[in-house]
Design a protein around this motif. Structure first.
Motif, PDB file in Angstrom:
ATOM      1  N   ASN A 144     -19.506   5.859  -6.907  1.00  0.00           N
ATOM      2  CA  ASN A 144     -19.282   4.452  -6.555  1.00  0.00           C
ATOM      3  C   ASN A 144     -18.565   4.355  -5.216  1.00  0.00           C
ATOM      4  N   PHE A 145     -17.532   5.177  -5.042  1.00  0.00           N
ATOM      5  CA  PHE A 145     -16.690   5.116  -3.846  1.00  0.00           C
ATOM      6  C   PHE A 145     -17.476   5.501  -2.596  1.00  0.00           C
ATOM      7  N   PHE A 146     -18.198   6.616  -2.666  1.00  0.00           N
ATOM      8  CA  PHE A 146     -18.881   7.104  -1.472  1.00  0.00           C
ATOM      9  C   PHE A 146     -20.192   6.376  -1.188  1.00  0.00           C
ATOM     10  N   GLN A 147     -20.844   5.861  -2.248  1.00  0.00           N
ATOM     11  CA  GLN A 147     -22.132   5.192  -2.053  1.00  0.00           C
ATOM     12  C   GLN A 147     -22.008   3.668  -1.953  1.00  0.00           C
ATOM     13  N   HIS A 148     -20.814   3.148  -2.245  1.00  0.00           N
ATOM     14  CA  HIS A 148     -20.528   1.717  -2.100  1.00  0.00           C
ATOM     15  C   HIS A 148     -21.451   0.847  -2.947  1.00  0.00           C
ATOM     16  N   ARG A 149     -21.721   1.298  -4.152  1.00  0.00           N
ATOM     17  CA  ARG A 149     -22.559   0.487  -5.046  1.00  0.00           C
ATOM     18  C   ARG A 149     -22.341   0.917  -6.489  1.00  0.00           C
ATOM     19  N   ALA A 150     -22.805   0.070  -7.399  1.00  0.00           N
ATOM     20  CA  ALA A 150     -22.690   0.384  -8.821  1.00  0.00           C
ATOM     21  C   ALA A 150     -23.626   1.529  -9.184  1.00  0.00           C
ATOM     22  N   MET A 151     -23.261   2.267 -10.251  1.00  0.00           N
ATOM     23  CA  MET A 151     -24.120   3.328 -10.765  1.00  0.00           C
ATOM     24  C   MET A 151     -25.026   2.753 -11.840  1.00  0.00           C
ATOM     25  N   ASN A 152     -26.313   2.924 -11.670  1.00  0.00           N
ATOM     26  CA  ASN A 152     -27.278   2.473 -12.671  1.00  0.00           C
ATOM     27  C   ASN A 152     -27.331   3.460 -13.831  1.00  0.00           C
ATOM     28  N   LEU A 153     -27.163   2.941 -15.038  1.00  0.00           N
ATOM     29  CA  LEU A 153     -27.237   3.735 -16.262  1.00  0.00           C
ATOM     30  C   LEU A 153     -28.443   3.260 -17.059  1.00  0.00           C
TER      31      LEU A 153
END
Length: 239
Positions: free
Chosen positions: A75-84
Motif C-alpha cells: 500500500n505504502f510503496f504503490q500508493h493504492r489499495a490491495m485488491n483481495l
C-alpha cells in the motif's frame, strides 16, 4: 515444526525447510500471490517481491490468511489499495480477523484493502485469467485455481467429477500431499498420486507437505515419473 527434533526438521537441506504453502504467479505485467500465510512477510522478503497487484485466497484457515496485515508495505510503496479476491466465506473471515482495516475511523498506516468476491466463474487480474476449481477440505469448500495449462490445489481430500473436468488438459499441477498416513481433510501421498493419474496431468508437484512425509532426498526417488516434491523457492515456467 516448532520444537520438533525429527530428521526433517533438523535437516540442513534447504528443500526440507517447509514454510506455509503459497505461490506467486507472475506475467510480464501482473504479479499476484495465492494466500497470505503467517510466513508472508518473510516469503516476500526472501523472493524480493517489489510489486504486488493482488492476493487471491483459497480458503480462510489461519495458515493461509494470517499474514495479510503485511500487505500494508505494498500500500505504502504503490500508493493504492490491495485488491483481495476471495469467496464469501473467506471475505467474512478477513473482515472478522482484521476489523481495523474496515473500520469507519481508520488509524494511519493500517492495511488498505479492497474486497472482490469470486465464486466458480473465471476472472481476470491484469493479463492473468484465473479459473476457480472448487475442491473439498473435509466439509469445507476450498478454491483451487487454473492458470492456462497450470493448476494449483492445496488443502483438499476430494475433488468432484465436474471440477475434475476443469483440471483435465492441464500440463502441470501442484497438489497437496500431507503425509504417508491417511488424513481426514488432506490427500495422503498415495491419494495425491492416484488423483494425478486420474486427472491425466503429465507433470505434478506435491505441496503442503508435513514433516511426517520424510526428507526430500528420501521421498523423491520413490515417486512415479513426472511427479516430484515441491520445495520453498521452486520456480515453474508456465508455457
Amino acid at each position: 515444526m516448532v520444537a520438533c527434533p525429527c530428521e526433517v526438521c533438523a535437516s540442513t537441506d534447504a528443500r526440507d525447510k517447509r514454510l506455509r504453502s503459497s505461490i506467486l504467479v507472475q506475467s510480464p505485467t501482473t504479479t499476484i500471490v495465492i494466500d497470505t500465510t503467517p510466513d508472508f512477510r518473510y516469503q516476500m522478503l526472501r523472493e524480493r517481491v517489489r510489486r504486488l497487484d493482488a492476493v487471491v485466497y483459497t480458503h480462510p484457515h489461519k495458515d493461509h490468511l494470517a499474514g495479510l496485515d503485511d500487505v500494508r508495505a505494498y500500500n505504502f510503496f504503490q500508493h493504492r489499495a490491495m485488491n483481495l479476491y476471495a469467496n464469501e466465506m473467506t471475505q467474512e473471515s478477513i473482515v472478522r480477523e482484521f476489523p481495523y482495516a474496515f473500520a469507519d475511523m481508520k488509524y494511519p498506516g493500517i492495511p488498505d484493502l479492497r474486497l472482490n468476491r469470486i465464486d466458480k466463474d473465471p476472472f481476470t487480474i491484469g493479463d492473468i485469467t484465473i479459473t476457480p476449481i472448487q475442491v473439498w477440505h473435509l466439509k469445507m469448500p476450498v478454491l483451487g485455481f487454473r492458470f492456462g495449462n497450470f493448476t494449483y490445489i492445496t488443502d483438499a481430500n476430494r475433488i468432484d467429477e465436474a471440477e475434475r473436468e476443469k483440471i483435465r488438459g492441464s500440463e502441470q499441477i501442484v497438489l497437496n500431499a500431507l503425509r504417508h498416513e491417511k488424513h481426514l481433510s488432506h490427500f495422503s501421498l498415495t491419494e495425491a498420486i492416484d488423483e494425478v493419474r486420474q486427472l491425466g496431468v503429465p507433470q505434478a508437484w506435491f505441496t503442503h507437505i508435513s514433516h511426517q512425509l520424510g526428507k526430500y532426498t528420501d521421498v523423491t526417488p520413490t515417486l512415479p515419473p513426472g511427479m516430484q516434491l515441491a520445495y520453498d523457492g521452486l520456480t515453474i515456467t508456465i508455457p
